[in-house]
Design a protein around this motif. Structure first.
Motif, mmCIF file in Angstrom:
data_model
loop_
_atom_site.group_PDB
_atom_site.id
_atom_site.type_symbol
_atom_site.label_atom_id
_atom_site.label_comp_id
_atom_site.label_asym_id
_atom_site.label_seq_id
_atom_site.Cartn_x
_atom_site.Cartn_y
_atom_site.Cartn_z
ATOM 1 N N ARG A 31 69.163 123.144 -4.739
ATOM 2 C CA ARG A 31 69.208 124.037 -3.575
ATOM 3 C C ARG A 31 68.072 123.727 -2.599
ATOM 4 O O ARG A 31 68.277 123.646 -1.383
ATOM 5 N N MET A 32 66.872 123.564 -3.134
ATOM 6 C CA MET A 32 65.731 123.321 -2.261
ATOM 7 C C MET A 32 65.748 121.906 -1.683
ATOM 8 O O MET A 32 65.228 121.680 -0.595
ATOM 9 N N ARG A 33 66.351 120.951 -2.393
ATOM 10 C CA ARG A 33 66.461 119.599 -1.842
ATOM 11 C C ARG A 33 67.301 119.616 -0.565
ATOM 12 O O ARG A 33 67.018 118.865 0.369
ATOM 13 N N LEU A 34 68.303 120.460 -0.506
ATOM 14 C CA LEU A 34 69.108 120.554 0.716
ATOM 15 C C LEU A 34 68.261 121.013 1.895
ATOM 16 O O LEU A 34 68.508 120.632 3.032
ATOM 17 N N GLN A 35 67.258 121.851 1.632
ATOM 18 C CA GLN A 35 66.389 122.320 2.710
ATOM 19 C C GLN A 35 65.381 121.264 3.140
ATOM 20 O O GLN A 35 65.130 121.099 4.337
ATOM 21 N N GLU A 36 64.813 120.532 2.202
ATOM 22 C CA GLU A 36 63.655 119.702 2.525
ATOM 23 C C GLU A 36 63.892 118.198 2.479
ATOM 24 O O GLU A 36 63.023 117.443 2.887
ATOM 25 N N GLU A 37 65.015 117.753 1.997
ATOM 26 C CA GLU A 37 65.289 116.321 1.963
ATOM 27 C C GLU A 37 65.422 115.775 3.381
ATOM 28 O O GLU A 37 66.245 116.235 4.164
ATOM 29 N N LYS A 38 64.583 114.806 3.732
ATOM 30 C CA LYS A 38 64.631 114.247 5.086
ATOM 31 C C LYS A 38 65.962 113.554 5.357
ATOM 32 O O LYS A 38 66.497 113.608 6.459
ATOM 33 N N ASP A 39 66.494 112.891 4.341
ATOM 34 C CA ASP A 39 67.762 112.175 4.446
ATOM 35 C C ASP A 39 68.843 113.064 3.839
ATOM 36 O O ASP A 39 69.104 113.021 2.638
ATOM 37 N N PRO A 41 72.170 113.072 3.872
ATOM 38 C CA PRO A 41 73.230 112.432 3.074
ATOM 39 C C PRO A 41 72.777 112.128 1.639
ATOM 40 O O PRO A 41 73.561 112.257 0.696
ATOM 41 N N LYS A 42 71.526 111.764 1.480
ATOM 42 C CA LYS A 42 70.977 111.530 0.148
ATOM 43 C C LYS A 42 70.932 112.834 -0.639
ATOM 44 O O LYS A 42 71.271 112.868 -1.831
ATOM 45 N N GLY A 43 70.527 113.924 0.020
ATOM 46 C CA GLY A 43 70.466 115.218 -0.651
ATOM 47 C C GLY A 43 71.817 115.690 -1.155
ATOM 48 O O GLY A 43 71.914 116.303 -2.221
ATOM 49 N N LEU A 44 72.873 115.393 -0.394
ATOM 50 C CA LEU A 44 74.208 115.822 -0.804
ATOM 51 C C LEU A 44 74.649 115.142 -2.093
ATOM 52 O O LEU A 44 75.471 115.694 -2.843
ATOM 53 N N ARG A 45 74.127 113.976 -2.355
ATOM 54 C CA ARG A 45 74.554 113.236 -3.544
ATOM 55 C C ARG A 45 74.119 113.920 -4.834
ATOM 56 O O ARG A 45 74.660 113.631 -5.902
ATOM 57 N N TYR A 46 73.155 114.830 -4.751
ATOM 58 C CA TYR A 46 72.676 115.522 -5.949
ATOM 59 C C TYR A 46 73.484 116.783 -6.260
ATOM 60 O O TYR A 46 73.238 117.431 -7.287
ATOM 61 N N ILE A 47 74.421 117.152 -5.409
ATOM 62 C CA ILE A 47 75.199 118.377 -5.625
ATOM 63 C C ILE A 47 76.385 118.077 -6.527
ATOM 64 O O ILE A 47 77.247 117.264 -6.177
ATOM 65 N N PRO A 48 76.475 118.734 -7.678
ATOM 66 C CA PRO A 48 77.648 118.533 -8.538
ATOM 67 C C PRO A 48 78.901 119.094 -7.867
ATOM 68 O O PRO A 48 78.833 120.025 -7.055
ATOM 69 N N GLU A 49 80.026 118.543 -8.204
ATOM 70 C CA GLU A 49 81.280 118.947 -7.569
ATOM 71 C C GLU A 49 81.545 120.436 -7.734
ATOM 72 O O GLU A 49 82.104 121.078 -6.843
ATOM 73 N N SER A 50 81.105 121.009 -8.842
ATOM 74 C CA SER A 50 81.354 122.428 -9.104
ATOM 75 C C SER A 50 80.643 123.345 -8.125
ATOM 76 O O SER A 50 80.987 124.527 -8.012
ATOM 77 N N ILE A 68 70.149 118.569 12.884
ATOM 78 C CA ILE A 68 70.357 117.145 13.164
ATOM 79 C C ILE A 68 71.072 116.962 14.494
ATOM 80 O O ILE A 68 70.713 116.082 15.294
ATOM 81 N N LEU A 69 72.068 117.787 14.757
ATOM 82 C CA LEU A 69 72.793 117.680 16.024
ATOM 83 C C LEU A 69 71.883 117.939 17.218
ATOM 84 O O LEU A 69 71.995 117.278 18.256
ATOM 85 N N ILE A 70 70.976 118.896 17.083
ATOM 86 C CA ILE A 70 70.053 119.211 18.172
ATOM 87 C C ILE A 70 69.021 118.100 18.359
ATOM 88 O O ILE A 70 68.736 117.676 19.480
ATOM 89 N N LYS A 71 68.459 117.619 17.263
ATOM 90 C CA LYS A 71 67.355 116.664 17.354
ATOM 91 C C LYS A 71 67.817 115.219 17.505
ATOM 92 O O LYS A 71 67.168 114.419 18.199
ATOM 93 N N GLU A 72 68.922 114.852 16.845
ATOM 94 C CA GLU A 72 69.328 113.454 16.811
ATOM 95 C C GLU A 72 70.673 113.197 17.489
ATOM 96 O O GLU A 72 70.901 112.095 17.990
ATOM 97 N N GLY A 73 71.553 114.197 17.452
ATOM 98 C CA GLY A 73 72.836 114.045 18.122
ATOM 99 C C GLY A 73 73.969 113.627 17.187
ATOM 100 O O GLY A 73 73.742 113.138 16.073
ATOM 101 N N PHE A 74 75.176 113.834 17.671
ATOM 102 C CA PHE A 74 76.387 113.544 16.894
ATOM 103 C C PHE A 74 76.494 112.058 16.549
ATOM 104 O O PHE A 74 76.983 111.688 15.482
ATOM 105 N N ALA A 75 76.033 111.202 17.447
ATOM 106 C CA ALA A 75 76.172 109.751 17.256
ATOM 107 C C ALA A 75 75.073 109.153 16.393
ATOM 108 O O ALA A 75 75.101 107.945 16.116
ATOM 109 N N SER A 76 74.124 109.968 15.944
ATOM 110 C CA SER A 76 73.011 109.440 15.159
ATOM 111 C C SER A 76 73.511 108.876 13.829
ATOM 112 O O SER A 76 74.549 109.282 13.299
ATOM 113 N N ALA A 77 72.746 107.944 13.292
ATOM 114 C CA ALA A 77 73.130 107.317 12.028
ATOM 115 C C ALA A 77 73.240 108.344 10.909
ATOM 116 O O ALA A 77 74.156 108.285 10.075
ATOM 117 N N GLN A 78 72.316 109.295 10.870
ATOM 118 C CA GLN A 78 72.338 110.288 9.801
ATOM 119 C C GLN A 78 73.581 111.165 9.894
ATOM 120 O O GLN A 78 74.245 111.427 8.880
#
Length: 307
Positions: A31-39, A41-50, A68-78
């Motif tokens: 749960r906290m990785r979703l808040q603080e993980e800089k990357d 997409p990487k944080g999502l990989r730790y979430i179990p399907e359940s 991310i949309l505000i700071k980097e935009g829709f076209a950003s790599a992340q």
């Protein structure tokens, strides 16, 4: 366990990154990785399907997507990496569907909330220009009113060292509602299902420069309740601290040392402070106020240690 205990897991996420170690896999850490993980997409990989249909995790991901949309935009790599991740779509859609399905009373559906409920339209997160178009016409007055409501309803008096804020343990009603002993007629859940509106309003205000004292107010005022299981209030306080440090450096934090939580200082040590000068300024401040040993600050992990 309380919301302040949960924040310790968020700081652990940052410490793992500083030390370049493998992150923990238990629920609170995810749960906290979703808040603080800089990357993210990487944080999502730790979430179990359940847990992909967990409403709170979905609300967290909505907030991260907004940022991310505000700071980097829709076209950003992340963001483009998020769009091709099926987990992202499930989390966003589940949380948006939940928020749209809520049956609201007139007290809950006040004007400023109505004007920002487009944030719970899942389509804006998947269509080019969807978020940007709504963001462009966002109502500044609505954002201001939501932030003022957050200040009065969620935040308590100015932080004081050794203060023991009220804690709700094992709140099984998340994210439907939070106890509002201070204002029983106000049932807007700014710490749960309505938190994304507060998050967006805060980012909108800081980006456009209105409510200029807001970030510092959030930094120096404890929430009345640190709610489980996500402690969104403390997350916003950490974000406000980050923004304020980027703008003004360490000086205001040490000038108001006793009004800034230890957890905020730990966050800055792990995530923001990149020079030895600021580190030593903080040590001197703690020593002056007799809290250097109490905080065990010299034992903290600092970004400067790996610089």
């Amino acid at each position: 366990m309380c919301g302040y205990c949960i924040e310790a897991f968020a700081l652990d996420v940052l410490q793992v990154d500083v030390e370049d170690k493998e992150p923990a896999q238990h629920l609170h850490a995810i749960r906290m990785r979703l808040q603080e993980e800089k990357d993210l997409p990487k944080g999502l990989r730790y979430i179990p399907e359940s847990l992909l249909t967990d409403i709170g995790m979905g609300l967290t991901v909505i907030c991260r997507a907004i940022e991310i949309l505000i700071k980097e935009g829709f076209a950003s790599a992340q963001y483009q990496a998020l769009l091709v991740d099926p987990a992202f779509k499930v989390l966003i859609t589940t949380a948006c569907n939940f928020s749209q399905s809520r049956i609201l009373t007139p007290e809950q559906d006040i004007a400023p909330m109505q004007k920002l409920r487009w944030l719970y339209d899942s389509n804006i997160y998947f269509i080019v220009g969807g978020f940007a178009e709504c963001d462009h016409v966002a109502n500044r007055q609505a954002c201001t009113e939501i932030l003022e409501l957050y200040k009065s309803d969620v935040l308590g008096p100015e932080n004081q060292l050794h203060q023991n804020p009220e804690i709700i343990e094992n709140n099984t009603n998340f994210p439907m509602g939070r106890r509002h002993d201070e204002n029983p007629n106000q049932q807007i859940n700014l710490s749960g299902s309505d938190f994304a509106l507060v998050w967006y309003s805060f980012l909108h205000a800081t980006r456009h420069g209105y409510c200029p004292s807001l970030s510092w107010y959030i930094v120096t005022h404890e929430p009345k309740v640190a709610q489980l299981p996500f402690a969104f209030e403390l997350w916003l306080q950490r974000r406000a601290s980050s923004i304020h440090y980027d703008q003004y450096g360490i000086t205001p934090f040490v000038q108001s040392c006793l009004s800034v939580r230890e957890g905020v200082f730990k966050f800055l040590a792990l995530d923001k402070i990149r020079n030895k000068s600021d580190q030593h300024i903080m040590f001197d401040c703690f020593a002056e106020h007799g809290i250097l040993e109490q905080y065990e600050a010299k034992e903290w992990h600092w970004t400067t240690d790996n610089a």
